[in-house]
Every structure is written in structure tokens, then in C-alpha cells.
Write an enzyme that holds these catalytic residues in place. Structure first.
Site, mmCIF file in Angstrom:
data_model
loop_
_atom_site.group_PDB
_atom_site.id
_atom_site.type_symbol
_atom_site.label_atom_id
_atom_site.label_comp_id
_atom_site.label_asym_id
_atom_site.label_seq_id
_atom_site.Cartn_x
_atom_site.Cartn_y
_atom_site.Cartn_z
ATOM 1 N N LYS A 49 6.609 -48.165 51.149
ATOM 2 C CA LYS A 49 6.709 -47.529 52.359
ATOM 3 C C LYS A 49 7.905 -47.860 53.123
ATOM 4 C CE LYS A 49 1.820 -46.356 52.601
ATOM 5 N NZ LYS A 49 0.554 -47.040 52.594
ATOM 6 N N GLN A 93 -2.665 -50.695 56.530
ATOM 7 C CA GLN A 93 -2.818 -50.648 55.251
ATOM 8 C C GLN A 93 -4.696 -50.783 54.873
ATOM 9 O OE1 GLN A 93 -0.648 -49.461 52.783
ATOM 10 N NE2 GLN A 93 -2.302 -49.366 51.597
ATOM 11 N N ASP A 116 -1.529 -41.651 59.536
ATOM 12 C CA ASP A 116 -2.635 -41.706 58.521
ATOM 13 C C ASP A 116 -3.550 -40.585 58.704
ATOM 14 O OD1 ASP A 116 -2.212 -42.987 56.308
ATOM 15 O OD2 ASP A 116 -3.114 -44.639 56.840
#
Ligand code: NDP
Length: 291
Positions: A49, A93, A116
Site C-alpha cells: 500500500k 490494517q 476502507d
């Protein structure tokens, strides 16, 4: 033989489009990624990422915290990132270590920075047809479907899997496209029969090659979200939730694993970060980057 849906190529084009917009934006979008603990797979995701964020011309802020980080310390970091004007997107994460309450942590993120799309407000907005941050993997699947099929209205869609990160938001997106949506899961009866109704079949299960060729309606579009590592002939390899070799004989189009949905996820994360930055600065949002 089916058409192969080239997610890898589509994702590269999407990343290039994002980078093109970023270069003319006048403000540098920033993505903060928080990793708690040292799960090796998560560390690889976070590294990738960071690399792709920087390649798109954005700032990448990586925060690596020890596995025994307290909830209050993690929440403190999130509050600082919420208040930081250089940060437009925040991603924690998952999975988090067991002593941390993931719902509490995710819902502490400013919904406008929730790239997200897991914050309860964004989940509610997506479910009610309001402007939301959309979870990256289902958003990537939707982009591939639109590119392949154009309008999805009226099509029968079956999503196997009802997780909050893939199955449920995928079903919401397909419903918003006016598909007739069925969500299947581990308690679904006659799963092969249910799948055979699908013009669009999305498999997000986590079971290697579970979906067999004779579960697929001839000509259907098959999106395989699964990423499963198996050992075959003494070699480690990645396979999806769909028996690709068999399904490719029946489906109209199908995503491979690897090289299908996987690369779309990070590309959509970059797209969401750009979208969040545009919204924060009241700039026009580039077209086609969200649902
Ligand atoms: P979860 O484990 O959270 O959910 C799996 C879902 O599959 C559950 O709803 C479960 O049903 C259902 N399921 C399990 N077994 C069966 C079965 N035998 N028949 C029917 N349904 C079943 O997984 P995720 O949604 O997080 O991920 C799914 C897959 O997608 C994984 O392989 C994951 O690695 C991959 N993935 C890929 C991404 C990408 O970037 N390409 C991103 C995210 C995930 P129930 O609810 O009843 O238990």
C-alpha cells in the site's frame, strides 16, 4: 472459453488515472496506514500500500505499533490522524490483535477519512443510497462488472459470503445497480442450484476452488474474490474460491486468481483517498472513481 477479466491491467489503468488527477490537484492527498503487531501477511499488504500510494504521487504515513499496544494508545493515534490536515485517508490494517475492539477502533476514524468504508456511518450511507466511502474490494469488483457488462440492471446476482468487508457491501452495491441480489453463506441450502441462477456470481468465501464448473450458468460473469494459498504438486500457489479451469469453460467472463480482483483493492484504496481529499478541499471529484 471465457473472456478473462484483466483486473491487473484495469487496476494499473486506474492507478495511472488517480496519479494523473493527483498531479494536477494542487494539494497532495495523504494516506495513513496503521499496523498493529507483526502479522507477516499484513506487513506485506501495508508495504505494498505504501509503495503504490507514493507511486500515485500521494503521501504515505505508516504507523507500525507493537502487538501489545493498548486500546487507548491506538485511539489516541487515530484522534491525532483525524485532526491532521495532511491526512485525508486513514486505514487500520485488520485483523487487529484480539485484545483490541476492532469495531470501537474503526468507528473512532473520522468517517470522511474512512477510506476502507468500514465506519458504521459509511455502512449506513451505502445501505441507504447516500454518498459514502465504499469498501475497496467490492468497489473494485463493481468497476470490473460495469466495465464488462455496462448496465447491470435487472441481472440476477448471487454473492457467496456475507462478511462486512466483502459480501454485504458487494450485495448493497449490486442492489444499488438494480440487480436482483441473493446473498448465500455457509447455511444456504442447495448452493449449487442458487449459483446456477446467477448472471453475476461473486465468490467471497475463503475456500479454495469450492465453486465448480457445473454451478455456473453458461455465459455468466464470475468474480472470484477468494485468495487461498494451497500446495499442489509440491508447489505453493494462490487459487481463488472458484475452480478456474472448469469454470472458464462455462462462464462468459471470469477473473483469474491472481491478477483479478486482488490488484483492484489497492487501486480502489488510492481512488478513495483521492476522493476523500477532493471532498475535504471542496474540489470536484474525478468521475468514475467511486460507486
Ligand atoms: P470471511 O471468512 O469473513 O467470510 C466468508 C464468508 O463465506 C462467510 O459469510 C461464510 O458464511 C461464507 N462461507 C464459508 N464457507 C462456506 C460454504 N461452504 N458455503 C457457502 N458459504 C460459505 O471472509 P472475507 O469475506 O473476509 O474474505 C473472503 C475471501 O476473499 C477470502 O479468501 C479472502 O482472502 C478474500 N479477500 C480478498 C480480497 C482481495 O483483495 N481480493 C480482500 C478481502 C478478502 P457464514 O457467514 O455463514 O460463516
Amino acid at each position: 472459453m471465457s473472456v478473462l477479466i484483466d483486473g491487473k491491467g484495469f487496476a494499473a489503468t486506474l492507478r495511472a488515472r488517480v496519479a494523473g488527477h493527483v498531479s494536477g490537484l494542487g494539494v497532495v492527498p495523504g494516506l495513513a496506514v496503521v499496523l498493529v503487531g507483526d502479522d507477516p501477511a499484513s506487513a506485506v499488504y501495508v508495504r505494498n500500500k505504501g509503495i503504490q500510494t507514493r507511486e500515485a504521487g500521494m503521501n504515505s504515513f505508516e504507523h507500525r505499533l507493537p502487538a501489545d499496544t493498548s486500546e487507548s494508545a491506538l485511539l489516541g493515534l487515530i484522534h491525532r490522524l483525524n485532526a491532521d490536515p495532511a491526512v485525508h485517508g486513514i486505514l487500520v490494517q485488520l485483523p487487529l490483535p484480539a485484545h483490541l475492539n476492532a469495531d470501537l477502533v474503526i468507528n473512532a476514524i473520522d468517517p470522511a477519512k474512512d477510506v476502507d468504508g468500514f465506519h458504521i456511518l459509511n455502512v449506513g450511507r451505502l445501505g441507504t443510497g447516500q454518498k459514502a466511502m465504499v469498501p475497496c474490494t467490492p468497489l473494485g469488483c463493481l468497476m470490473l462488472l460495469r466495465d464488462r457488462l455496462g448496465s447491470l440492471a435487472g441481472l440476477d446476482a448471487v454473492v457467496i459470503g456475507r462478511s462486512n468487508i466483502v459480501g454485504k457491501p458487494m450485495a448493497q452495491l449490486l442492489l444499488a445497480e438494480s440487480c436482483t441480489v441473493t446473498i448465500a453463506h455457509s447455511r444456504t441450502r442447495n448452493l449449487p442450484d442458487v449459483c446456477r441462477r446467477a448472471d453475476i456470481l461473486v465468490a467471497a468465501v475463503g475456500r479454495p476452488e469450492m465453486v465448480k464448473a457445473d454451478w455456473i450458468k453458461p455465459g455468466a460473469t464470475v468474480i472470484d474474490v477468494g485468495i487461498n494459498r494451497i500446495t499442489r504438486d509440491g508447489k505453493s500457489r494462490l487459487v481463488g474460491d472458484v475452480d478456474f479451469a472448469g469454470a472458464a469453460q462455462i462462464a462468459g467472463a471470469i477473473t483469474p486468481v491472481p491478477g483479478g480482483v486482488g490488484p483492484m483493492t489497492i487501486a480502489c484504496l488510492l481512488a478513495n483517498t483521492l476522493t476523500a481529499c477532493c471532498r475535504a478541499h471542496h474540489l470536484p471529484e474525478p468521475e468514475g472513481l467511486t460507486a
